[in-house]
Design a protein around this motif. Structure first.
Motif, PDB file in Angstrom:
ATOM      1  N   GLY A 476       0.820  -1.202   0.000  1.00 36.16           N
ATOM      2  CA  GLY A 476       0.000   0.000   0.000  1.00 36.16           C
ATOM      3  C   GLY A 476       0.857   1.257   0.000  1.00 36.16           C
ATOM      4  N   GLU A 477       1.955   1.224   0.773  1.00 34.18           N
ATOM      5  CA  GLU A 477       2.833   2.393   0.845  1.00 34.18           C
ATOM      6  C   GLU A 477       3.531   2.642  -0.484  1.00 34.18           C
ATOM      7  OE1 GLU A 477       3.613   1.719   5.592  1.00 34.18           O
ATOM      8  OE2 GLU A 477       5.105   1.046   4.145  1.00 34.18           O
ATOM      9  N   ARG A 478       3.946   1.553  -1.131  1.00 40.31           N
ATOM     10  CA  ARG A 478       4.613   1.708  -2.430  1.00 40.31           C
ATOM     11  C   ARG A 478       3.645   2.291  -3.464  1.00 40.31           C
ATOM     12  NH1 ARG A 478       9.427  -1.380  -2.594  1.00 40.31           N
ATOM     13  NH2 ARG A 478       9.343  -1.456  -4.849  1.00 40.31           N
ATOM     14  N   GLN A 479       2.375   1.818  -3.413  1.00 36.46           N
ATOM     15  CA  GLN A 479       1.390   2.350  -4.343  1.00 36.46           C
ATOM     16  C   GLN A 479       1.174   3.839  -4.094  1.00 36.46           C
ATOM     17  OE1 GLN A 479       0.267   1.238  -6.936  1.00 36.46           O
ATOM     18  NE2 GLN A 479       0.005  -0.970  -6.891  1.00 36.46           N
ATOM     19  N   ARG A 480       1.199   4.232  -2.833  1.00 32.45           N
ATOM     20  CA  ARG A 480       1.002   5.657  -2.531  1.00 32.45           C
ATOM     21  C   ARG A 480       2.156   6.499  -3.059  1.00 32.45           C
ATOM     22  NH1 ARG A 480      -3.152   6.799   1.244  1.00 32.45           N
ATOM     23  NH2 ARG A 480      -4.207   4.849   1.749  1.00 32.45           N
ATOM     24  N   MET A 481       3.369   5.947  -2.944  1.00 31.30           N
ATOM     25  CA  MET A 481       4.524   6.681  -3.484  1.00 31.30           C
ATOM     26  C   MET A 481       4.382   6.865  -4.989  1.00 31.30           C
ATOM     27  SD  MET A 481       7.717   5.204  -1.389  1.00 31.30           S
ATOM     28  CE  MET A 481       7.562   5.020   0.375  1.00 31.30           C
ATOM     29  N   ALA A 482       3.973   5.784  -5.668  1.00 29.34           N
ATOM     30  CA  ALA A 482       3.804   5.874  -7.117  1.00 29.34           C
ATOM     31  C   ALA A 482       2.692   6.852  -7.462  1.00 29.34           C
ATOM     32  CB  ALA A 482       3.490   4.497  -7.681  1.00 29.34           C
ATOM     33  N   LEU A 483       1.682   6.905  -6.611  1.00 25.73           N
ATOM     34  CA  LEU A 483       0.566   7.826  -6.836  1.00 25.73           C
ATOM     35  C   LEU A 483       1.054   9.272  -6.707  1.00 25.73           C
ATOM     36  CD1 LEU A 483      -2.463   7.822  -7.403  1.00 25.73           C
ATOM     37  CD2 LEU A 483      -2.869   7.770  -4.942  1.00 25.73           C
ATOM     38  N   ALA A 484       1.930   9.505  -5.734  1.00 30.89           N
ATOM     39  CA  ALA A 484       2.485  10.851  -5.563  1.00 30.89           C
ATOM     40  C   ALA A 484       3.277  11.250  -6.810  1.00 30.89           C
ATOM     41  CB  ALA A 484       3.391  10.884  -4.328  1.00 30.89           C
ATOM     42  N   ARG A 485       4.000  10.281  -7.363  1.00 29.28           N
ATOM     43  CA  ARG A 485       4.784  10.528  -8.569  1.00 29.28           C
ATOM     44  C   ARG A 485       3.863  10.966  -9.713  1.00 29.28           C
ATOM     45  NH1 ARG A 485       8.831   5.735  -9.704  1.00 29.28           N
ATOM     46  NH2 ARG A 485       7.045   4.634 -10.552  1.00 29.28           N
ATOM     47  N   ILE A 486       2.716  10.287  -9.809  1.00 26.23           N
ATOM     48  CA  ILE A 486       1.760  10.595 -10.857  1.00 26.23           C
ATOM     49  C   ILE A 486       1.141  11.971 -10.654  1.00 26.23           C
ATOM     50  CG2 ILE A 486      -0.565   9.976 -11.594  1.00 26.23           C
ATOM     51  CD1 ILE A 486       0.292   7.147 -11.569  1.00 26.23           C
ATOM     52  N   LEU A 487       0.949  12.322  -9.391  1.00 25.22           N
ATOM     53  CA  LEU A 487       0.379  13.647  -9.118  1.00 25.22           C
ATOM     54  C   LEU A 487       1.317  14.734  -9.625  1.00 25.22           C
ATOM     55  CD1 LEU A 487      -1.205  13.299  -5.580  1.00 25.22           C
ATOM     56  CD2 LEU A 487      -2.301  13.223  -7.823  1.00 25.22           C
ATOM     57  N   LEU A 488       2.641  14.518  -9.448  1.00 26.31           N
ATOM     58  CA  LEU A 488       3.592  15.504  -9.941  1.00 26.31           C
ATOM     59  C   LEU A 488       3.597  15.547 -11.462  1.00 26.31           C
ATOM     60  CD1 LEU A 488       6.759  15.336  -7.698  1.00 26.31           C
ATOM     61  CD2 LEU A 488       4.912  16.980  -7.664  1.00 26.31           C
ATOM     62  N   GLN A 489       3.385  14.375 -12.039  1.00 26.26           N
ATOM     63  CA  GLN A 489       3.385  14.299 -13.501  1.00 26.26           C
ATOM     64  C   GLN A 489       2.216  15.115 -14.059  1.00 26.26           C
ATOM     65  OE1 GLN A 489       3.208  10.273 -14.929  1.00 26.26           O
ATOM     66  NE2 GLN A 489       3.308  10.882 -17.074  1.00 26.26           N
ATOM     67  N   ASP A 490       1.109  15.144 -13.314  1.00 26.32           N
ATOM     68  CA  ASP A 490      -0.031  16.003 -13.618  1.00 26.32           C
ATOM     69  C   ASP A 490      -0.560  15.828 -15.039  1.00 26.32           C
ATOM     70  OD1 ASP A 490      -1.925  17.801 -12.771  1.00 26.32           O
ATOM     71  OD2 ASP A 490      -0.821  19.544 -13.528  1.00 26.32           O
ATOM     72  N   ALA A 491      -0.725  14.580 -15.469  1.00 28.77           N
ATOM     73  CA  ALA A 491      -1.330  14.332 -16.776  1.00 28.77           C
ATOM     74  C   ALA A 491      -2.849  14.315 -16.611  1.00 28.77           C
ATOM     75  CB  ALA A 491      -0.840  12.994 -17.319  1.00 28.77           C
ATOM     76  N   PRO A 492      -3.586  14.783 -17.632  1.00 26.83           N
ATOM     77  CA  PRO A 492      -5.044  14.877 -17.479  1.00 26.83           C
ATOM     78  C   PRO A 492      -5.750  13.522 -17.480  1.00 26.83           C
ATOM     79  CG  PRO A 492      -4.370  15.571 -19.673  1.00 26.83           C
ATOM     80  CD  PRO A 492      -3.120  15.381 -18.892  1.00 26.83           C
ATOM     81  N   ILE A 493      -5.131  12.496 -18.067  1.00 25.27           N
ATOM     82  CA  ILE A 493      -5.776  11.178 -18.127  1.00 25.27           C
ATOM     83  C   ILE A 493      -4.922  10.176 -17.348  1.00 25.27           C
ATOM     84  CG2 ILE A 493      -6.603   9.351 -19.654  1.00 25.27           C
ATOM     85  CD1 ILE A 493      -6.697  11.553 -21.864  1.00 25.27           C
ATOM     86  N   VAL A 494      -5.554   9.454 -16.428  1.00 27.12           N
ATOM     87  CA  VAL A 494      -4.816   8.507 -15.596  1.00 27.12           C
ATOM     88  C   VAL A 494      -5.355   7.102 -15.849  1.00 27.12           C
ATOM     89  CG1 VAL A 494      -4.190   7.848 -13.253  1.00 27.12           C
ATOM     90  CG2 VAL A 494      -4.394  10.257 -13.853  1.00 27.12           C
ATOM     91  N   LEU A 495      -4.440   6.161 -16.149  1.00 26.03           N
ATOM     92  CA  LEU A 495      -4.830   4.777 -16.366  1.00 26.03           C
ATOM     93  C   LEU A 495      -4.392   3.968 -15.147  1.00 26.03           C
ATOM     94  CD1 LEU A 495      -3.603   4.368 -20.067  1.00 26.03           C
ATOM     95  CD2 LEU A 495      -5.763   5.304 -19.234  1.00 26.03           C
ATOM     96  N   LEU A 496      -5.332   3.291 -14.524  1.00 24.98           N
ATOM     97  CA  LEU A 496      -5.010   2.480 -13.340  1.00 24.98           C
ATOM     98  C   LEU A 496      -5.189   1.013 -13.725  1.00 24.98           C
ATOM     99  CD1 LEU A 496      -7.150   4.508 -10.767  1.00 24.98           C
ATOM    100  CD2 LEU A 496      -4.708   4.754 -11.190  1.00 24.98           C
ATOM    101  N   ASP A 497      -4.096   0.214 -13.601  1.00 27.01           N
ATOM    102  CA  ASP A 497      -4.181  -1.195 -13.992  1.00 27.01           C
ATOM    103  C   ASP A 497      -4.112  -2.062 -12.739  1.00 27.01           C
ATOM    104  OD1 ASP A 497      -4.263  -3.569 -15.284  1.00 27.01           O
ATOM    105  OD2 ASP A 497      -2.458  -3.269 -16.494  1.00 27.01           O
TER     106      ASP A 497
END
Lengths: 575, 593
Positions: A476-497
């Motif tokens: 769960g913690e690793r997923q949150r870190m990756a999520l933070a990374r995506i937030l910085l990336q700030d792309a308008p479309i997010v794909l969750l697999d």
């Protein structure tokens, strides 16, 4: 030698830094020349002194003896440093090259999972080429150079004898290596295969141990586990026995050189007292040179391993993909349209997506459900533009997404089952999303994904390395870190697999909560394996055999669709 | 100098004595070789004829050949012994792992255990060979040569003798330096190659972030900066071996000069000087050879330590305490009273659990992750023994404690052959062996016929899929074979269990946790009817399974906080309620809206 023609892994590096290469080989030859010269001058010094000349007469040999005594270790030290330096420099280039080759390889990047084994194998290949230089090429070149020099020097005195010695040295640098190669070639490839099989057998035994234990078949277990390693060990033992015999023969031939010199000096250097002082020199010079020749045959017999690695690397031909004219990414992003999408890998394979049409408006959340292997991930790859549809297209406000591949990271962000976190600090990992992000931006992203408390507890805070022993970050913690990374990336479309697969329900629940909060303004395509959290979405689709079998808003489906209700009840624990 | 643990290996002393004897003979042969070579040179120097030289050449050649032959013989003897011993160690290691069970492997890490068995064994073999050859050479040959040189020319003898401790001193310095430096150096190499593999693995991520192209330079820069660090380390590490070489060659040069001066003064004849000069390099040879293999001995030592540590781990005793359990019937019982297990470290185990299951009950163990569900299953499977993992006593602090009872017979632990014979354990990721589908299904019953295998596959709901495969039951799966999905792996494990009708106690550890809901539903439809006639103990956090269960244990931080029939628990237990509510999460939250 056909590999030489198409080689692009060895030849460029031989040219690059060629002076460093030259010096490391020259120093290798000088080391042995100094070692020989030490014995040569010492032998002369003693022979000559025994005639009891004036002290002044032995002054030169005394100085030379000391000089060569110091020269040998100095040359050897410099040679080792130069050759390692050269090999490491070349390694840096090879690493970058391998990275670039794989980076440009569309097929490699499309593959959903890259097993660590494959990558380690590629990295090992570079290691084998290092060995090719250090263990095969350098000793062989040094021994060859010494043979040439020895033959020329002796030829100055007696060309017939020089020819004879050259012949005996060729046994060391050609005949024995050739014989080793011949004998060991097949054995080496068998050993490579056995090593792989032994690895599989041991892995099977160790990983399947709980099944073995309850069978109580200890003997069968031990036999199964050690059979292949035992075969491997037996084959290695045969290799060793061969090496011992070969080395014995090599040494005996070398002994023949010593005997030859004894005879030759007796015939050639006994014409007078002054000349006879050189007898000791010529006989003693032979012995230190032995070491230069003894490693050649072994080095050459390792050639099959390096050759396989070379062939492996040379065979890497990146697949590039035809893409339309690339466009700059739009500043505003609206609707994502999937129109009559079809996909299959090639003509012979089963279709993975069949005539799929779908519209996702800006800010909408779409849940994609369906049994595994039914095209969910393929669909995401098509949306991303990793795969080119067989028919139909994915369009962003009417423009094919394939035209945005160069700028893709500003449009799409991806979070999958096991996000990759590099073995560097947390800060560096998160900043990969946007290298311009300030410390405050990173802190804000961490705050949003609720990692602030965890990071405050770490001794080095955001600078804590991921692999620091003692801190095992949970899924769960690793997923949150990756999520933070995506937030910085700030792309308008997010794909969750399937980002929550493998998490326990409580962790999953909390992560979903965070995810839907921070991605509120984004368009989200979410592949999920069950119905937890699906009610938060605007649309649910079921993919089966590549086609839509159910589609609608969650509330709608719950009211009208029996199958959805059944799965929902099961997931909620009510069935 | 010689690892004492090696001396305890069976047969080591005998082989060592024999090799020491051969090495002593070899030392004298080397002496002879130098002697006749020196005589030959003196012969020619005295301008005598070739005819008189031939016998000397003959003796020299014979000594030389004998010396090389002895090297070959010693290699063969030591090599044979080392190979045999290493093979035995490997067998012992696997047998011991089998007896220790899967927990021991999990604690050490699967990868570590495989590496130990695959690479550690050859390293140990190499280590034994090095000890038997190089160290014996170093201990015997220089002494014999030194005595002879001393007799011929005491000054040269003294010079060589003085040089030996200097070299040993440098070897010790080299040893310390190499230990530190080679470890940092090795760590550096390792880090460098890990960083590189890390970059390749993360390539996809880098590409998604849009920075994969410029990262190539980072790969190069990192590799280059490690190169600079490594070269810095090598400069110092190689300096020690430089010093060793330096003193060896310099001392040859020095004695040559000493003897030259003595010869000049007429205090010395040519033969003693020549023989000292010839034997001086031979005197240093063994120690230099040992120095070049120093790192290999370090690796071997570490590998041996790791292997011996596993072999020293105590095995569970009393594995046949359970006298008889011919079959598990509807009246059989298993119970636990104050069952506890404590892991080393912070991780919670199981604390004072008490329960009793009878016949073909269906039991669920629920709780948040880390609550102790898997630990309890491992205790029931006999893979863990009650007590404290740190304690030396296998059966816990109190070896006489009998927390378990089967059909009323008290037992210290469940690593009982008679219990495990009825057991089958299916984890979240059942292990699929690298073999055919048929061989995987036959795992518990290698003698089962094709029809039985087919029936088992049918009952597990995987027959249809197998029949669609071109090679059917002969299809290879597992490592290197055809990939299969999580649901298919579960079904193969199920078929494996069904084939062995003696196995009527089923332990499941979250078998459907990572499957998608449809696959899970289909698998559940297959499994539930098969539960009949089995004692099923099922750890899960998927709530829908509770509807099929007769009994539920609710675990929290290692303790069983509630147990009872699901319907009763729903009425009476707050802990049960709380847990179910949390697990339902969104389903409840949205229903309440």
């Amino acid at each position: 030698m056909h590999w030489l023609k198409n080689d692009h892994w060895v030849k460029p590096d031989l040219k690059r830094y060629r002076w460093l290469l030259f010096w490391s080989l020259a120093l290798g030859i000088l080391t042995f020349m100094a070692a020989g010269a030490l014995m040569f001058t010492s032998g002369y010094l003693i022979d000559f002194s025994a005639r009891m000349p004036l002290f002044a007469a032995i002054y030169v040999p005394v100085v030379l003896t000391r000089a060569f005594g110091i020269g040998r270790p100095v040359f050897q030290y410099l040679e080792r440093l130069t050759s390692h330096n050269w090999v490491l420099k070349v390694t840096s280039h090879m690493r970058r090259k391998l990275y670039q080759v794989l980076e440009g390889d569309a097929a490699f990047l499309q593959a959903h999972h890259q097993t660590g084994d494959l990558l380690s194998l590629l990295a090992d290949d570079i290691g084998h080429i290092q060995n090719l230089y250090l263990r095969t090429v350098f000793p062989a070149v040094v021994a060859g150079g010494l043979t040439l020099i020895a033959t020329l020097l002796l030829g100055w005195f007696d060309w017939l004898f020089a020819l004879w010695i050259a012949l005996l040295l060729l046994v060391q640098i050609l005949l024995l290596p050739w014989w080793s190669l011949l004998v060991e070639k097949r054995r080496k490839s068998a050993q490579k295969r056995l090593n792989q099989e032994a690895y599989v057998a041991l892995t099977d035994s160790v990983m399947g141990l709980s099944d073995w234990v309850i069978t109580h078949r200890q003997a069968a277990f031990v036999d199964g586990a050690v059979a292949k390693p035992r075969q491997l060990a037996a084959s290695m033992q045969r290799s060793k026995q061969f090496q011992w015999v070969r080395d014995l023969i090599g040494e005996l031939f070398f002994g023949l050189i010593a005997v030859s010199f004894l005879v030759w000096t007796s015939k050639y250097w006994t014409g007078g007292k002054l000349i006879a002082d050189w007898v000791g020199s010529f006989v003693l010079v032979v012995f230190p040179l032995n070491q230069a020749f003894s490693g050649v045959a072994q080095g050459v017999s390792e050639w099959p391993t390096s050759r396989d690695s070379l062939a492996h690397l040379n065979a890497l031909t990146p697949v590039t993909r035809p893409l339309p004219q690339q466009l700059p990414a739009p500043t505003e992003v609206g609707t994502l349209t999937l129109a009559h999408l079809n996909f299959r890998y090639d003509q012979d394979s089963e279709p993975l997506i069949t005539d799929l049409s779908l519209t996702i408006h800006r800010g909408e959340k779409l849940a994609i459900l369906g049994p595994s292997g039914m095209g969910k991930t393929t669909l995401l790859q098509l949306v991303l533009g990793d795969l080119t549809p067989t028919h139909g297209q994915v369009a962003l406000d009417g423009v094919n997404v394939l035209a945005y591949q160069d700028q893709r990271s500003s449009l799409f962000a991806v979070l999958d089952q096991s996000p990759f976190l590099f073995n560097t600090s947390i800060l560096n990992n998160i900043r990969l999303g946007n290298e311009q992000a300030s410390d405050e931006d990173v802190a804000a992203a961490l705050q949003a994904v609720q990692l602030t408390d965890l990071i405050a507890r770490l001794p080095q805070g955001v600078n804590t390395p991921m692999a620091e022993s003692g801190f095992d970050f949970s899924g769960g913690e690793r997923q949150r870190m990756a999520l933070a990374r995506i937030l910085l990336q700030d792309a308008p479309i997010v794909l969750l697999d399937e980002p929550t697969v493998g998490l326990d329900p409580l962790t999953e629940q909390a992560l979903l909560e965070t995810m839907f909060t921070v991605l509120q303004d984004k368009t989200v395509l979410w592949v999920t394996h069950h119905l937890q959290g699906v009610s938060r979405c605007d649309q649910v689709i079921f993919l089966e055999d590549g086609a839509l079998t159910m589609t609608g808003a969650p509330r709608e489906l719950a009211a009208t669709n029996a199958r959805y209700r059944r799965l929902y009840a099961l997931d909620a624990g009510e069935a | 100098m010689i690892d004492k643990r090696l001396m305890r290996l069976p047969g080591m002393r005998a082989v060592m004595m024999m090799l020491a004897g051969l090495t002593l003979v070899q030392a004298f042969v080397i002496l002879g070789q130098g002697h006749f070579l020196a005589l030959g040179i003196v012969h020619s120097w005295q301008l005598k004829t070739l005819a008189g030289l031939w016998p000397l050449i003959g003796w020299f050649a014979a000594a030389y050949a004998l010396r090389q032959g002895l090297t070959w013989l010693k290699n063969r003897l030591a090599g044979h012994f080392a190979a045999k011993t290493a093979g035995q160690l490997q067998e012992d290691l696997m047998a011991h792992l089998f007896a220790l069970g899967p927990r021991a492997v999990a604690d050490a890490g699967t990868g570590n255990v495989v590496t130990m068995a695959l690479d550690g064994i050859p390293e140990t073999q190499n280590y034994i060979e090095l000890i038997l050859i190089k160290i014996l050479n170093m201990m015997i040959i220089p002494i014999v040569l030194l005595v002879y040189i001393w007799v011929q020319h005491p000054v040269a003898g003294i010079a060589l003798l003085l040089m030996f401790p200097v070299i040993i001193l440098f070897m010790i310095i080299l040893g310390y330096a190499a230990r530190d430096k080679s470890e940092t150096q090795y760590a550096g190499f390792q880090q460098m190659s890990n960083h590189f593999i890390d970059s390749l693995r993360g390539l996809k991520t880098l590409q998604l972030m849009g920075i994969s192209r410029q990262y190539a330079d980072n790969v190069y820069q990192v590799s280059e900066s490690y190169r600079k660090q490594t070269m810095g380390v090598l400069k110092i590490a190689m300096l020690s071996s430089f010093a060793m070489d330096f003193f060896a060659t310099l001392s040859i040069a020095v004695i040559a000069v000493f003897m030259g001066v003595d010869l000049l003064a007429g205090k010395l004849a040519l033969y003693p000087a020549m023989v000292a000069l010839i034997l001086a390099p031979e005197y240093f040879m063994p120690i230099r050879e040992f120095g070049s293999d120093y790192h290999a001995t370090l690796n071997g030592k570490n590998a041996l330590t790791a292997i011996l540590a596993v072999l020293a781990a105590p095995l569970p005793t009393q594995t046949d305490a359970l006298t008889a359990l011919p079959a598990w019937t509807s009246t059989s019982t298993i119970s636990a009273q104050d069952l506890s297990f404590q892991y080393s470290g912070k991780r919670a185990g199981v604390t004072r659990a008490t329960f009793r299951f009878q016949g073909f009950e269906k039991v669920a163990i629920i709780g948040a992750s880390g609550a102790g569900k898997s630990t309890l299953l491992n205790l029931l499977g006999g893979f863990l023994q009650p007590g404290n993992a740190d304690s030396d006593q296998v059966n816990g602090e109190d070896a006489t404690a009998m927390p378990f009872a089967i059909n009323g017979q008290p037992l210290p632990h469940l690593a009982q052959e008679n219990w495990q014979a009825h057991l089958s354990y299916i984890p979240q990721d059942p292990y699929i062996f690298a073999a055919s589908i048929a061989a995987n299904i036959r795992f518990y019953r290698p003698d089962a016929d094709d029809e039985a295998v087919q029936q088992a596959a049918d009952a597990a709901g995987i027959l249809t899929w197998i029949q669609t495969l071109p090679t059917g039951f002969a299809t290879r799966i597992g490592e290197g074979g055809r990939g299969i999905s999580g649901g298919q792996a579960q079904r193969i494990a199920l078929a494996r269990t069904l084939l062995d009708t003696d196995r009527s106690i089923w332990l499941f550890d979250e078998p459907t946790a990572h499957l998608d809901i449809e696959t899970e539903a289909a698998l559940k439809d297959t499994m539930v009817p098969l539960f009949a006639g089995h004692l099923v103990i099922f750890a899960t956090h998927r709530l829908h399974w509770l509807n099929q269960m007769d009994w539920v244990l609710v675990m929290q931080a290692g303790q069983v906080v509630a147990q009872g029939r699901p319907a009763d628990l729903a009425q009476t237990s707050d802990a049960y309620h709380q847990l179910v509510h949390e697990m339902r999460g969104d389903f409840d939250a949205l229903a309440e809206k």
